[in-house]
Scaffold this active site. Structure first.
Site, mmCIF file in Angstrom:
data_model
loop_
_atom_site.group_PDB
_atom_site.id
_atom_site.type_symbol
_atom_site.label_atom_id
_atom_site.label_comp_id
_atom_site.label_asym_id
_atom_site.label_seq_id
_atom_site.Cartn_x
_atom_site.Cartn_y
_atom_site.Cartn_z
ATOM 1 N N HIS A 56 45.665 145.103 87.666
ATOM 2 C CA HIS A 56 45.506 146.471 88.179
ATOM 3 C C HIS A 56 46.832 147.224 88.240
ATOM 4 O O HIS A 56 46.938 148.243 88.907
ATOM 5 C CB HIS A 56 44.875 146.448 89.569
ATOM 6 N N GLU B 269 33.100 151.510 80.312
ATOM 7 C CA GLU B 269 34.197 152.356 79.831
ATOM 8 C C GLU B 269 34.154 152.542 78.324
ATOM 9 O O GLU B 269 34.391 153.639 77.812
ATOM 10 C CB GLU B 269 35.559 151.775 80.244
#
Lengths: 327, 368
Positions: free
Chosen positions: A129, A60
């Site tokens: 998450h 990322e």
């Protein structure tokens, strides 16, 4: 009007813009061959080829920065994060490079880039998450932050975000990708960044909610309606810049306000909105501004706990009754 | 790569079993000093003169910067490039001006002057004035010039490495034949961004050259105290990237190596170059330099890239010593003029604080 899923509305926005402008490309994990982890980009690789719809390794920080460099050199990237939780390893690129290089270069280099993906809680995924990042990114001048709640806004605002010459953090939701809704079929349909939407008019209390929280606000308004009270529901849609005029105008009418925000409470979007309301409409308030947020803990795994963690319609309903002195 | 079956006894505490070995041969290109003449590189005497002048300009500019820092005309951090000038000048002579792009870290004055940014705009930036190359918003670490395709000046170690691949990505996407050179320090090799990006650059075949300016110290940490593998040029191996080792004190060695690597990039092959150099000054202005000996510093000064080029010029009778002295006077005058220019340039007014944050002209900033 066409009825589309949220994912289809997002895809439609990207496809319309990519058809229009060759400089736009989509890059991210699983966006091409796999057709998107949440099928947002389904069919796009077939349409545009590997040159413009590009799979990345799980890097990322690398591909967020690559997108920014491409933007500095004249392209208009759309960078998809599989979830915003994974963007934490790329946060230096977003906070230091996307937000600040334009300023540090004296305005020479701009970043017409959209970072998009699902934000906030998505069920029993445990703490890492389930993070809400809108308040975090809204802290940084240089960024714009959009958080959408329905397919129509998703399409209109994503098209505006892609056309915008400033870097945009575009927040979606795993829970809402399958949600269906009417989407304008107007040619070249865009919604201006920085404009809230009054979803329901009322005079008893103003309820502000974005993304999933917008739906909790609407459900609470339905419950209040059964009690005979008309709540005004506002979806800010853009978090930075925030549409203060619409919110303050509403609060001056209803004299009461509840903010629904699934962020953790400290320094949340709700914190800033409440501050601005007291600063701009103090004399019009009949009760302290109330907020309903996630609990002040990491997000838990257990079903019972994650349900307790998240703002519920009942929580919002009771908060409204509290500011209306009905409890 | 050869896989060989061997029947042998493992040592070093490994289990006593038969095993196979994988043998692989790695080849790197080496560009030592004093290997290339200006004629080898096809450089004219005028080119050599310009190279010398450019390196000297960087040197004199920074010497005056240090002086101005002492007089508190310059704030914040000031990282000097003194000793490394052969890298900026040598590599720029491998680029096509107006097409190719460069990006570097915070020790950026040398590259800026090498790509043709003016002493005036650079000194004014150090002074934090409106005529600075970044309108006084960036300072020493953040020189930018869109016109010269100088993409910064970046203060976070390693953060500009992915940007370079993005710049190269755009060159490739537009098929404009441009390449990007990204300069990084030896310390940045140990950021994750370096490894993520080398992989991406190689995977996507981006026209980029990563140049490690190994000046032996990441702030005060010597390379061998930070690197498990001190041959930094080998870092590209995991990413299927060619690598070279270059003597950074010889401008011709730098120039030849960069021409070769830029040519690779133009063919879609990214690569990694380690250029060994040395910085004569501290990491920044507050550095006591206790991590190295005076002997080491003095010995390295004998390799000074500017003196080396001067000797080359005189030994080969390219330019007279008198003419070089005239150049020195000219460069000093240019730098002095830049100090005057910077001093006379206005400081940004308060309202400038809201300018350059967004392209949007009417962004509603919070003011309370």
């Amino acid at each position: 009007m066409a009825e589309l899923q949220l994912r289809e509305a997002i895809r439609a926005a990207m496809v319309e813009e990519m058809d229009r402008d060759e400089d736009i490309f989509l890059m991210g994990e699983e966006v091409a061959e796999y057709n998107g982890a949440y099928k947002v980009s389904e069919g796009m690789r077939e349409r545009y080829g590997e040159r413009r719809v590009i799979d990345t390794p799980i890097s990322e920080n690398g591909f967020a920065g690559l997108g920014l460099g491409a933007a500095m050199n004249g392209l208009r990237p759309i960078i998809e994060f599989m979830t915003w939780n994974f963007a934490f390893v790329a946060i230096d690129q977003i906070i230091n490079n996307a937000a600040k290089i334009r300023y540090m270069s004296g305005g020479q280099f701009s970043f017409p880039i959209v970072f998009r993906g699902p934000n906030g809680a998505a069920g029993q995924l445990a703490a890492t998450h389930n993070t809400s990042v809108e308040a975090l990114y809204s802290c940084f001048p240089g960024l714009k932050v959009i958080s959408i709640s329905n397919p129509d806004d998703a399409k209109g605002l994503l098209k505006s975000a892609i056309r915008d010459d400033d870097p945009v953090v575009f927040l979606e939701s795993e829970f809402m990708y399958g949600m269906r809704g009417e989407v304008s079929e107007a040619e070249d349909y865009t919604i201006p960044i920085g404009k809230a939407r009054i979803a329901r008019e009322g005079d008893a209390v103003t309820i502000i909610g974005h993304n999933k929280s917008y739906w909790r606000a609407l459900e609470a308004a339905d419950m209040l309606a059964k009690d005979g009270y008309a709540a005004e529901v506002i979806d800010p849609r853009t978090i930075r810049p925030f549409d203060w005029d619409t919110v303050i105008h509403s609060v001056k009418k209803t004299n009461r306000c509840v903010i629904v925000d699934e962020s953790n409470p400290f320094a949340s979007v709700a914190s800033e909105v409440a501050f601005q309301i007291q600063a701009r409409a103090f004399d019009d308030l009949d009760a302290p501004v109330h907020r309903v947020t996630a609990k002040d803990t990491p997000a838990p795994y257990a079903k019972s706990l994650i349900e307790y963690y998240m703002p519920s319609a009942e929580d919002v309903y009771h908060a409204c009754r509290q500011v209306m002195y009905l409890n | 790569m050869a896989v060989t079956k061997k029947r042998a006894v493992a040592t070093n505490g490994l289990p006593d079993i038969s095993y196979e070995t994988i043998e692989t041969q790695l080849t790197f290109r080496h560009y030592p000093g004093d290997r290339f003449t200006h004629s080898d590189l096809g450089l004219s005497v005028a080119d050599v003169r310009d190279m010398y002048r450019n390196m000297l300009l960087q040197r004199r500019f920074e010497e005056r910067s240090a002086q101005m820092y002492g007089r508190q005309k310059i704030g914040g951090f000031l990282h000097l490039y003194i000793g490394q000038e052969a890298i900026s000048t040598g590599s720029v002579y491998a680029l096509k001006p107006g097409l190719d792009s460069v990006i570097t870290a915070y020790r950026d004055h040398g590259i800026a002057l090498a790509v043709g940014m003016s002493s005036n705009e650079c000194m004014a930036e150090l002074f934090g004035r409106v005529d600075g190359c970044s309108n006084g918003k960036g300072g020493s670490m953040h020189f930018f010039s869109k016109e010269k395709r100088m993409f910064g000046g970046h203060g976070i170690v390693g953060a500009h490495i992915p940007l370079a691949s993005g710049i190269a990505f755009a060159h490739k996407y537009r098929e404009d034949q441009g390449v990007c050179i990204c300069y990084i320090g030896d310390g940045a090799v140990w950021q994750g961004s370096f490894h993520e990006t080398l992989n991406l650059a190689s995977l996507y075949k981006l026209p980029v050259v990563y140049v490690i300016e190994n000046n032996e110290y990441a702030m005060g940490t010597a390379v061998d105290r930070a690197a498990a593998e001190t041959d930094l040029f080998k870092q590209g191996v995991s990413y299927a990237m060619p690598g070279s080792l270059v003597d950074g004190m010889d401008v011709f060695s730098v120039c030849q190596s960069m021409r070769d690597h830029v040519a690779l990039a133009r063919e879609g092959q990214p690569s990694l170059v380690e250029i060994r150099t040395y910085r004569y000054r501290g990491h920044s202005m507050s550095d006591p330099g206790k991590y190295r000996t005076k002997d080491e510093l003095e010995q390295k000064k004998n390799e000074d890239p500017i003196l080396r080029l001067k000797s080359y010029i005189l030994e080969n009778n390219l330019i007279t010593v008198e003419a070089l002295d005239v150049l020195d006077v000219e460069v000093k005058a240019e730098v002095s003029a830049s100090v005057t220019f910077a001093d006379e340039s206005p400081m940004p007014p308060p309202e400038a604080i809201y300018e350059d944050v967004y392209t949007q002209k009417d962004f509603p900033f919070l003011t309370h």
